[in-house]
Write an enzyme that holds these catalytic residues in place. Sequence first.
Site, mmCIF file in Angstrom:
data_model
loop_
_atom_site.group_PDB
_atom_site.id
_atom_site.type_symbol
_atom_site.label_atom_id
_atom_site.label_comp_id
_atom_site.label_asym_id
_atom_site.label_seq_id
_atom_site.Cartn_x
_atom_site.Cartn_y
_atom_site.Cartn_z
ATOM 1 N N HIS A 49 8.652 58.882 55.950
ATOM 2 C CA HIS A 49 8.152 58.925 54.578
ATOM 3 C C HIS A 49 8.417 60.298 53.958
ATOM 4 O O HIS A 49 7.835 61.283 54.377
ATOM 5 C CB HIS A 49 6.644 58.630 54.636
ATOM 6 C CG HIS A 49 5.986 58.489 53.315
ATOM 7 N ND1 HIS A 49 4.978 59.326 52.897
ATOM 8 C CD2 HIS A 49 6.177 57.588 52.317
ATOM 9 C CE1 HIS A 49 4.557 58.945 51.708
ATOM 10 N NE2 HIS A 49 5.269 57.896 51.333
ATOM 11 N N HIS A 91 9.308 63.041 44.802
ATOM 12 C CA HIS A 91 8.292 61.987 44.693
ATOM 13 C C HIS A 91 7.610 61.975 43.331
ATOM 14 O O HIS A 91 7.502 60.928 42.689
ATOM 15 C CB HIS A 91 7.231 62.157 45.791
ATOM 16 C CG HIS A 91 6.114 61.165 45.652
ATOM 17 N ND1 HIS A 91 4.980 61.404 44.891
ATOM 18 C CD2 HIS A 91 5.967 59.903 46.122
ATOM 19 C CE1 HIS A 91 4.201 60.357 44.926
ATOM 20 N NE2 HIS A 91 4.772 59.422 45.670
#
Length: 295
Positions: A49, A91
């Site tokens: 991730h 992100h």
Amino acid sequence: MQKGNGLKIYLKMVMKLRFLLLLILSLVVNSGTVFGSIKDEKGIQIIAHRGASADAPEHTMAAYELAVNLGADYLEIDLGMTKDGHLIAIHDDTIDRTTNGKARVHSLTLSEIKQLDAGSWFNNKFPEKASPAYIGLPIPTVEEVFNHFGDSVNYYIEIKKPDEYPGMTDKLLHALSTHHLIGNKAHQGKVIIESFHSESLKYIHKKYPNLLLIQLGFSSKRMNLSKIASYANGVGPEFTTLDKEFIENAHKHDLLVHCWTVDNAVDIRKMIDLGVDGIFTNKVDQVKFGVWLTP
Ligand code: G3P
Ligand code: CA
């Protein structure tokens, strides 16, 4: 000796030990020695991730390299787009949290983005994991990531905020195709595309019916599996919303279940026992090895 100096020496020692441990782990993973892995035993995909983001600054080459060395199956990349149309790995929709700047991503050109330091924030936030090598790390473009790793890794790419970044999906498909990561010459599964936005996934499915797609969701309870199965290959719900019935039902619909974001060994074991097919984790080494420690 002054107290501050003592602390600095101690932190340096901890850092060196930590790197030594990670190095040993990566050597073990890559040499195929006595240690097993969840993937070997259970076929669970380990999705790094934002890279190995618990141990290196997220969405930097350092985090991706570490994830690969620790044996992740997929590198997860969140997409942003610059003012002049370059896809970058980030992100948030601002640069505030993960760089030394302050602005919305889409308000900056690539050359402005490239002046930012995307590593020092990590050293400041996690002094026990800090490394001088992280200072000044740039935000990578997607093109740079593909050039660097080529087809030696698998990519798990999230289309974020397509409304804020018009054209993002086509740019991604073009880049993937140019690098032969999708299309006739590519292995199915080399690339997975994930999104909360079903319209983006449906659009991709029409153009590339063989490209693996994962419909993300905040809760498994709000996922319509029959509808999702008409355009995607799997679902990606937040892990605490999962139960066995949902997973069995997803499998009946031929849908994979990749849950996010699981870092704790007990939770990892729970997800494996429930029957998930993949786990998004910030702690690749925890998923690879940590679960063996739990009863
Ligand atoms: O991509 C799966 C999961 O990571 C979604 O959450 O906010 O970390 O991209 P986020
Ligand atoms: Ca993501």
